[in-house]
Scaffold this motif. Structure first.
Motif, PDB file in Angstrom:
ATOM      1  N   LYS A 185       1.111  -0.937   0.242  1.00 23.18           N
ATOM      2  CA  LYS A 185      -0.029  -0.179   0.211  1.00 23.18           C
ATOM      3  C   LYS A 185       0.728   1.053   0.246  1.00 23.18           C
ATOM      4  CE  LYS A 185      -4.426  -1.055   2.025  1.00 23.18           C
ATOM      5  NZ  LYS A 185      -5.474  -1.144   2.882  1.00 23.18           N
ATOM      6  N   LEU A 186       1.652   1.022   0.238  1.00 19.89           N
ATOM      7  CA  LEU A 186       2.649   2.234   0.857  1.00 19.89           C
ATOM      8  C   LEU A 186       3.287   3.020  -0.490  1.00 19.89           C
ATOM      9  CD1 LEU A 186       4.453   1.648   4.668  1.00 19.89           C
ATOM     10  CD2 LEU A 186       2.797   4.333   3.892  1.00 19.89           C
ATOM     11  N   PHE A 187       3.839   1.783  -1.390  1.00 18.74           N
ATOM     12  CA  PHE A 187       5.383   1.734  -2.088  1.00 18.74           C
ATOM     13  C   PHE A 187       4.313   1.775  -3.694  1.00 18.74           C
ATOM     14  CE2 PHE A 187       7.265  -0.448   1.523  1.00 18.74           C
ATOM     15  CZ  PHE A 187       7.898   1.294   2.337  1.00 18.74           C
ATOM     16  N   THR A 188       4.722   2.762  -4.897  1.00 17.65           N
ATOM     17  CA  THR A 188       4.138   2.505  -5.890  1.00 17.65           C
ATOM     18  C   THR A 188       5.619   2.760  -6.805  1.00 17.65           C
ATOM     19  OG1 THR A 188       4.111   4.799  -5.945  1.00 17.65           O
ATOM     20  CG2 THR A 188       2.130   3.536  -5.660  1.00 17.65           C
ATOM     21  N   VAL A 189       4.936   2.289  -8.043  1.00 17.92           N
ATOM     22  CA  VAL A 189       6.368   1.767  -9.406  1.00 17.92           C
ATOM     23  C   VAL A 189       5.995   3.034 -10.428  1.00 17.92           C
ATOM     24  CG1 VAL A 189       7.887   0.267 -11.013  1.00 17.92           C
ATOM     25  CG2 VAL A 189       6.805  -0.020  -8.391  1.00 17.92           C
TER      26      VAL A 189
END
Length: 294
Positions: A185-189
């Motif tokens: 949830k915290l991270f995107t690419v």
């Protein structure tokens, strides 16, 4: 805009890798002084109360997963990671800038590229006209760039130049490790292109190939849409912006400041580097709010 986060104070080839203990200091400072948002929230200018920031990481270093993510998770801070997808299909891929840094720090010899001699002066590869070997590579059209990189890989095989270099400062996320960025949830690419190449030197067809390939590979491995794009080295022009939008990238990011012409389409970022030191980096971030007009 961060790059790498290493487990130790690592200056072995360049200043792009922040020691994890100093990075943790940054996070503590951010939690106390800033409203930390996801990158998409910043882009939509949602909830920009007080001083609002979002954290990004360029280049897709493996140490992002090993050292940055555990600390970001500890403090529940969101972040976006921009990955160059070439490392997903070529396990020997190194960013060209890292390859040059590795060569200049692993040998005292001069470097000859396409008949041009770059003098190794105190581990810096210099040339009167081009400045240095890295700037020379960035000046080439894509065809010549690829030929030159292939020649460098042949002349300076990895098994020779990497003997004394800590893998933490060059190893990239692979097809098997990229899943460490998925489903959190915290991270995107986001995409950082396929090859880490200066888009200003590509024609439109080459740009399409770079941006489309990267998007498709990342979406395949992560099973998620990729709509963030950070221009490699921060270099872009009108064609690069148009092609990025045509390929479905909704949010575009520079490496630093941008001209007024692009303020509605491209977001600026404040660069954080190892050799600047903690105090300088914090002052730079604070000053950025005035410099970029936030």
């Amino acid at each position: 805009m961060y790059h790498g986060v290493s487990g130790k104070k690592n200056f072995s080839i360049n200043g792009r890798h922040l020691p994890s203990d100093e990075f943790e200091q940054h996070l503590i400072y951010f939690k106390k002084n800033f409203n930390i948002l996801s990158l998409k929230e910043i882009c939509h200018r949602n909830d920009l109360a007080g001083y609002s920031i979002a954290l990004t990481f360029d280049d897709g270093y493996l140490n992002n997963i090993q050292h940055a993510i555990p600390l970001l998770s500890k403090y529940q801070i969101p972040a976006t990671f921009f990955v160059s997808s070439a490392s997903l299909v070529d396990p020997l891929y190194l960013h060209p800038s890292d390859y040059i840094d590795i060569i200049r720090t692993s040998t005292t010899e001069d470097l000859v590229i396409n008949g041009t001699v770059f003098k190794n002066e105190n581990r810096q590869l210099r040339h009167a006209e081009y400045g240095n070997a890295f700037d020379y590579l960035n000046s080439l059209n894509f065809s010549d760039f690829k030929k030159t990189i292939a020649w460098i890989r042949n002349q300076y095989p990895l098994e020779k130049v990497l003997i004394k270099i800590d893998p933490e400062v060059y190893r990239l996320i692979s097809a098997t490790t990229v899943t460490g960025l998925a489903g959190e949830k915290l991270f995107t690419v986001g995409s950082h292109g396929h090859d880490h190449v200066n888009l200003e030197k590509l024609n439109k067809g080459e740009m399409v190939d770079q941006l489309k390939t990267s998007k498709e590979l990342l979406e395949k491995h992560l099973q998620a849409p990729i709509d963030f794009f950070a221009f490699p080295y921060g270099y872009f022009n009108r064609d690069a912006v148009e092609v990025s939008m045509e390929q479905g990238y909704a949010y575009l990011f520079a490496g630093g400041s941008i001209s007024d012409e692009w303020k509605q389409r491209v977001f600026p970022r404040i660069g954080i580097f190892n050799m600047a030191g903690y105090a300088f980096n914090m002052l730079s971030i604070s000053h950025g709010f005035q410099r970029f007009g936030f």
